[in-house]
Motif scaffolding. Structure first.
Motif, PDB file in Angstrom:
ATOM      1  N   ALA A  68       0.822  -1.221   0.000  1.00 40.65           N
ATOM      2  CA  ALA A  68       0.000   0.000   0.000  1.00 40.65           C
ATOM      3  C   ALA A  68       0.851   1.263   0.000  1.00 40.65           C
ATOM      4  CB  ALA A  68      -0.944   0.007   1.202  1.00 40.65           C
ATOM      5  N   GLY A  69       2.006   1.239   0.687  1.00 43.93           N
ATOM      6  CA  GLY A  69       2.856   2.434   0.743  1.00 43.93           C
ATOM      7  C   GLY A  69       3.349   2.871  -0.619  1.00 43.93           C
ATOM      8  N   LEU A  70       3.603   1.932  -1.497  1.00 44.55           N
ATOM      9  CA  LEU A  70       4.090   2.242  -2.846  1.00 44.55           C
ATOM     10  C   LEU A  70       2.975   2.146  -3.895  1.00 44.55           C
ATOM     11  CD1 LEU A  70       7.478   0.277  -2.797  1.00 44.55           C
ATOM     12  CD2 LEU A  70       7.124   2.736  -2.459  1.00 44.55           C
ATOM     13  N   HIS A  71       1.821   1.603  -3.511  1.00 40.94           N
ATOM     14  CA  HIS A  71       0.696   1.361  -4.413  1.00 40.94           C
ATOM     15  C   HIS A  71       1.145   0.558  -5.635  1.00 40.94           C
ATOM     16  CE1 HIS A  71      -3.309   1.677  -5.890  1.00 40.94           C
ATOM     17  NE2 HIS A  71      -2.956   2.339  -6.971  1.00 40.94           N
ATOM     18  N   ASN A  72       1.859  -0.534  -5.345  1.00 40.92           N
ATOM     19  CA  ASN A  72       2.205  -1.494  -6.391  1.00 40.92           C
ATOM     20  C   ASN A  72       2.436  -2.851  -5.745  1.00 40.92           C
ATOM     21  OD1 ASN A  72       4.877  -1.545  -5.368  1.00 40.92           O
ATOM     22  ND2 ASN A  72       5.657  -0.175  -6.944  1.00 40.92           N
ATOM     23  N   TYR A  73       2.822  -3.813  -6.550  1.00 43.85           N
ATOM     24  CA  TYR A  73       3.106  -5.153  -6.037  1.00 43.85           C
ATOM     25  C   TYR A  73       4.609  -5.290  -5.857  1.00 43.85           C
ATOM     26  CZ  TYR A  73      -1.702  -6.525  -6.587  1.00 43.85           C
ATOM     27  OH  TYR A  73      -3.060  -6.610  -6.448  1.00 43.85           O
ATOM     28  N   GLN A  74       5.007  -5.863  -4.726  1.00 47.51           N
ATOM     29  CA  GLN A  74       6.414  -6.020  -4.390  1.00 47.51           C
ATOM     30  C   GLN A  74       6.731  -7.488  -4.143  1.00 47.51           C
ATOM     31  OE1 GLN A  74       9.129  -3.488  -3.689  1.00 47.51           O
ATOM     32  NE2 GLN A  74       7.770  -2.634  -5.255  1.00 47.51           N
ATOM     33  N   LEU A  75       7.933  -7.863  -4.538  1.00 40.64           N
ATOM     34  CA  LEU A  75       8.449  -9.214  -4.337  1.00 40.64           C
ATOM     35  C   LEU A  75       9.275  -9.217  -3.059  1.00 40.64           C
ATOM     36  CD1 LEU A  75       8.711 -12.012  -5.701  1.00 40.64           C
ATOM     37  CD2 LEU A  75      10.728 -11.116  -6.897  1.00 40.64           C
ATOM     38  N   GLU A 160      18.425  -7.215  -8.941  1.00 35.24           N
ATOM     39  CA  GLU A 160      18.154  -6.252 -10.007  1.00 35.24           C
ATOM     40  C   GLU A 160      16.665  -6.113 -10.319  1.00 35.24           C
ATOM     41  OE1 GLU A 160      20.602  -7.425 -13.322  1.00 35.24           O
ATOM     42  OE2 GLU A 160      22.426  -7.280 -12.126  1.00 35.24           O
ATOM     43  N   GLN A 161      15.821  -6.966  -9.755  1.00 37.33           N
ATOM     44  CA  GLN A 161      14.380  -6.908  -9.999  1.00 37.33           C
ATOM     45  C   GLN A 161      13.825  -5.557  -9.555  1.00 37.33           C
ATOM     46  OE1 GLN A 161      13.206  -9.745 -12.054  1.00 37.33           O
ATOM     47  NE2 GLN A 161      11.475  -9.321 -10.742  1.00 37.33           N
ATOM     48  N   GLU A 162      13.035  -4.928 -10.394  1.00 41.64           N
ATOM     49  CA  GLU A 162      12.439  -3.626 -10.062  1.00 41.64           C
ATOM     50  C   GLU A 162      11.486  -3.698  -8.877  1.00 41.64           C
ATOM     51  OE1 GLU A 162      10.715  -1.515 -13.319  1.00 41.64           O
ATOM     52  OE2 GLU A 162      12.500  -1.737 -14.564  1.00 41.64           O
TER      53      GLU A 162
END
Length: 182
Positions: A68-75, A160-162
């Motif tokens: 939620a903090g970045l409003h994206n999906y994180q690995l 290196e994964q975004e």
């Protein structure tokens, strides 16, 4: 290492609250007589766990979930809060069952870490998990987490994964590599 006395707490008061967070204003007096007010996140006292699970000798299991903090999906690696009455080891095994559908017969503690200790008092206990066995528990995530197996030999590509940016996951990976002598 020289030990300085911690500042004296003069007053503390909760200045803001939400469903999940409490912000506390703390008036302090330092050993040299200087007084300052700091704001910090008041701790729930529960702590958290993060687990680096090995599904075999060469494959890690990560999860991709909404941040939620970045409003994206994180690995990152499976993680979660320690429930009242649980040890960090019990919480680690429960989180594995909730997030990737496996328990661990062996949990190796790596290190307990903090994040932004100037503002937060929370501690996260990081473990390596080996000897996984299938067992699932219902989790509290709003949607199923994407399970992402990753070869240990490809950790440079993982770095290196975004979407692999969380400092605690990166620290856990690097500590795991050091623990394994890689």
């Amino acid at each position: 290492m020289a030990h300085k006395p911690v500042p004296e707490i003069l007053t503390r008061q909760i200045v803001a609250t939400s469903r999940l967070l409490r912000i506390e204003a703390v008036d302090l007096r330092f050993s040299n007589g200087v007084e300052r007010q700091f704001e910090r996140m008041a701790s729930s006292g529960r702590g958290a766990v993060m687990i680096v699970p090995f599904i075999d000798d060469e494959t890690l299991m990560l999860v991709r979930e909404y941040a939620a903090g970045l409003h994206n999906y994180q690995l990152g690696f499976p993680k979660g809060l320690i429930d009242p009455g649980e040890t960090p080891e019990q919480a680690a095994n429960r989180e594995l069952k909730e997030e990737i559908g496996f328990g661990a017969k062996q949990l190796i503690p790596l290190k307990s870490v903090t994040m932004a200790p100037q503002f937060f008092s929370a501690t996260m206990h990081i473990f390596i998990a080996h000897d996984l066995y299938p067992e699932s528990l219902p989790g509290d995530e709003p949607e199923p987490l994407e399970k992402v197996p990753w070869l240990l030999s490809k950790t440079d590509a993982l770095l290196e994964q975004e979407d692999f940016t969380e400092a605690r996951s990166i620290a856990a990976l690097l500590m795991t590599l050091r623990e394994l002598g890689k």
